[in-house]
Design a protein around this motif. Structure first.
Motif, PDB file in Angstrom:
ATOM      1  N   ARG A  73     -19.782  25.453 -38.309  1.00  0.00           N
ATOM      2  CA  ARG A  73     -19.907  24.391 -37.310  1.00  0.00           C
ATOM      3  C   ARG A  73     -19.943  23.052 -38.034  1.00  0.00           C
ATOM      4  O   ARG A  73     -20.765  22.858 -38.935  1.00  0.00           O
ATOM      5  CB  ARG A  73     -21.210  24.634 -36.545  1.00  0.00           C
TER       6      ARG A  73
ATOM      7  N   ASP B 187     -20.471  19.241 -37.046  1.00  0.00           N
ATOM      8  CA  ASP B 187     -20.860  18.324 -35.983  1.00  0.00           C
ATOM      9  C   ASP B 187     -20.536  16.901 -36.423  1.00  0.00           C
ATOM     10  O   ASP B 187     -21.165  16.371 -37.346  1.00  0.00           O
ATOM     11  CB  ASP B 187     -22.343  18.481 -35.678  1.00  0.00           C
TER      12      ASP B 187
ATOM     13  N   ARG C 200     -20.635  14.227 -34.414  1.00  0.00           N
ATOM     14  CA  ARG C 200     -21.235  13.255 -33.497  1.00  0.00           C
ATOM     15  C   ARG C 200     -22.166  12.280 -34.194  1.00  0.00           C
ATOM     16  O   ARG C 200     -22.385  11.189 -33.696  1.00  0.00           O
ATOM     17  CB  ARG C 200     -22.011  13.978 -32.389  1.00  0.00           C
TER      18      ARG C 200
ATOM     19  N   ILE D  52     -17.057  19.618 -33.731  1.00  0.00           N
ATOM     20  CA  ILE D  52     -17.642  18.993 -32.554  1.00  0.00           C
ATOM     21  C   ILE D  52     -17.456  17.488 -32.655  1.00  0.00           C
ATOM     22  O   ILE D  52     -18.073  16.825 -33.493  1.00  0.00           O
ATOM     23  CB  ILE D  52     -19.131  19.359 -32.433  1.00  0.00           C
TER      24      ILE D  52
END
Length: 143
Positions: A136, A138, A140, A8
């Motif tokens: 996953r 991430d 960000r 992500i």
């Protein structure tokens, strides 16, 4: 067990997807695996082909449009096209095709656009329902 990896990104620009894809492909090649990158249509595949040659000037990511020569460990296709191997499937085409579940590993690179987020949520649910091991990452909130 097959697995699905979701990366992500904090970005909204499609170019950031290509830059990350370049680094990811280098890592996957280092593991000795072959990669198939699925795009929605021929124009997207050809654009990605060009982006991979210029994304990181200091790197070399050997790739070819599916069926092109010379043979390469990274192939780019579109639509219903599939390579001869079933190792890594990188989905850049929105909805994950059913044939992706034949691969050892599915990869999604998520950018912050409504279309990509909606497709990724649906794909994530489908991978979960198929019993894939889900990972996953991430990016960000990384500094």
């Amino acid at each position: 067990m097959s697995r699905a990896d979701y990366y992500i990104l904090p970005d909204t620009e499609p170019e950031s997807r290509a830059a990350f894809l370049c680094r990811l492909c280098e890592k996957i090649l280092g593991l000795g695996m072959r990669v198939f990158i699925s795009t929605e249509h021929e124009t997207a595949a050809r654009q990605l082909d060009q982006q991979l040659w210029t994304a990181r000037p200091q790197s070399f990511v050997p790739h070819v449009l599916l069926g092109g020569l010379p043979a390469s460990p990274i192939e780019i296709g579109w639509g219903e096209q599939l390579p001869n191997h079933r190792e890594v499937f990188i989905n850049l085409s929105g909805r994950l095709p059913d044939t992706a579940f034949e691969f050892e590993r599915i990869v999604e690179i998520v950018i912050q656009t409504p279309e990509v987020l909606a497709a990724t949520r649906e794909n994530y649910a489908r991978c979960r329902d198929h019993g894939l091991e889900l990972h996953r990452t991430d990016m960000r909130h990384r500094s």
